[in-house]
Design a protein around this motif. Sequence first.
Motif, PDB file in Angstrom:
ATOM      1  N   ASN A   1      22.193  -2.318  10.203  1.00 23.35           N
ATOM      2  CA  ASN A   1      20.725  -2.309  10.128  1.00 23.35           C
ATOM      3  C   ASN A   1      20.112  -1.346  11.151  1.00 23.35           C
ATOM      4  O   ASN A   1      19.204  -1.698  11.909  1.00 23.35           O
ATOM      5  N   ILE A   2      20.592  -0.119  11.133  1.00 24.05           N
ATOM      6  CA  ILE A   2      20.153   0.882  12.102  1.00 24.05           C
ATOM      7  C   ILE A   2      18.756   1.393  11.749  1.00 24.05           C
ATOM      8  O   ILE A   2      18.469   1.709  10.596  1.00 24.05           O
ATOM      9  N   GLU A   3      17.902   1.479  12.752  1.00 22.52           N
ATOM     10  CA  GLU A   3      16.577   2.076  12.592  1.00 22.52           C
ATOM     11  C   GLU A   3      16.344   3.060  13.732  1.00 22.52           C
ATOM     12  O   GLU A   3      16.588   2.739  14.893  1.00 22.52           O
ATOM     13  N   LEU A   4      15.882   4.245  13.380  1.00 17.79           N
ATOM     14  CA  LEU A   4      15.561   5.271  14.369  1.00 17.79           C
ATOM     15  C   LEU A   4      14.173   5.784  14.032  1.00 17.79           C
ATOM     16  O   LEU A   4      13.944   6.303  12.938  1.00 17.79           O
ATOM     17  N   SER A   5      13.231   5.619  14.958  1.00 20.29           N
ATOM     18  CA  SER A   5      11.833   5.890  14.653  1.00 20.29           C
ATOM     19  C   SER A   5      11.171   6.697  15.760  1.00 20.29           C
ATOM     20  O   SER A   5      11.544   6.597  16.935  1.00 20.29           O
ATOM     21  N   THR A   6      10.164   7.482  15.381  1.00 23.24           N
ATOM     22  CA  THR A   6       9.369   8.223  16.359  1.00 23.24           C
ATOM     23  C   THR A   6       8.230   7.367  16.918  1.00 23.24           C
ATOM     24  O   THR A   6       7.506   7.808  17.810  1.00 23.24           O
TER      25      THR A   6
ATOM     26  N   GLN B   1      12.704  11.222  18.923  1.00 21.38           N
ATOM     27  CA  GLN B   1      12.753   9.812  18.548  1.00 21.38           C
ATOM     28  C   GLN B   1      12.247   8.943  19.698  1.00 21.38           C
ATOM     29  O   GLN B   1      12.373   9.298  20.865  1.00 21.38           O
ATOM     30  N   ARG B   2      11.699   7.777  19.359  1.00 23.44           N
ATOM     31  CA  ARG B   2      11.149   6.891  20.386  1.00 23.44           C
ATOM     32  C   ARG B   2      11.826   5.521  20.419  1.00 23.44           C
ATOM     33  O   ARG B   2      12.072   4.967  21.494  1.00 23.44           O
ATOM     34  N   THR B   3      12.146   4.965  19.246  1.00 25.26           N
ATOM     35  CA  THR B   3      12.685   3.603  19.209  1.00 25.26           C
ATOM     36  C   THR B   3      13.967   3.549  18.394  1.00 25.26           C
ATOM     37  O   THR B   3      14.032   4.078  17.284  1.00 25.26           O
ATOM     38  N   LEU B   4      14.978   2.907  18.964  1.00 25.60           N
ATOM     39  CA  LEU B   4      16.259   2.690  18.289  1.00 25.60           C
ATOM     40  C   LEU B   4      16.487   1.192  18.150  1.00 25.60           C
ATOM     41  O   LEU B   4      16.311   0.440  19.112  1.00 25.60           O
ATOM     42  N   VAL B   5      16.881   0.767  16.945  1.00 29.45           N
ATOM     43  CA  VAL B   5      17.186  -0.642  16.686  1.00 29.45           C
ATOM     44  C   VAL B   5      18.535  -0.715  15.980  1.00 29.45           C
ATOM     45  O   VAL B   5      18.807   0.069  15.070  1.00 29.45           O
TER      46      VAL B   5
END
Length: 264
Positions: free
Chosen positions: A239-244, A59-63
């Motif tokens: 509103n969790i986001e976990l993205s590569t 993973q790269r970005t956590l919001v």
Amino acid sequence: MKKIVYVVLFLTSLACKEQVKPVEKQEEQKEEIVALNDFPEALRKVFDAHGGLDIWEKQRTLVFDLPKPDARETHTVDLISRKDKITTTNFSIGFDGQHVWLLDMDKSYNGDAVFYHNLMFYFYAMPFVLADDGINYGATEDLEFEGVSYPGIRISYDNGVGASSKDEYYLHYHPETFQMQWLGYTVTYRSGEVSDNVKWIRYADWMDINGIVLPKSITWYNYEGKTIKEEKSTVTFENIELSTKKKGATFYQKPEEAAYVTKE
């Protein structure tokens, strides 16, 4: 945090025959690669219970959002560089990889931006942030709560790691599922001195985000030493986001109107 140890074995044989000059024969060099894991076995099982460190590291970005009475905070973190940014309707805080900045045109922010900019990220991204470099693992006694004995791991930091390397953490997990249940921690940011005042957070509300198990909420408890008392306060994550994918090159940079801030 893996170390690769190369063990090279040279096997040399000498063949001797009567009236013949000895000839040295060197067998082909054999190289054996042995992977050594610095994590205690129990901690690796905790990582696995939360989806696995291998998936987390992709993973790269956590919001995530923190709903607050005065203003909702949106926290964005680059999981590789650890650059971060907090945005609200009133102010913004960021870390560009070297310095913390604050954009507060109305002078409405009354906290310590250097202390706060990544504080909630570390609480939220447990247990995976305990795989960072510069961490030492040790034993600690079990934590007892409501008739259950939770085994634990003591975490300390090498000198100079982070803003307060004398902080200590105590991760306690369920004895059967290995899912994280409690976090004890000390705060040495302002004093710079080792503390024995361990605060306690319960992690009992989880959700699955892209195969990673992260908290919906965490709850602080009152305490006397390692005796856990009643609930004190709860923080909810939304509103969790976990993205590569990573954010653009300028996302974490200081806006022109913002100012760099230093430790108070």
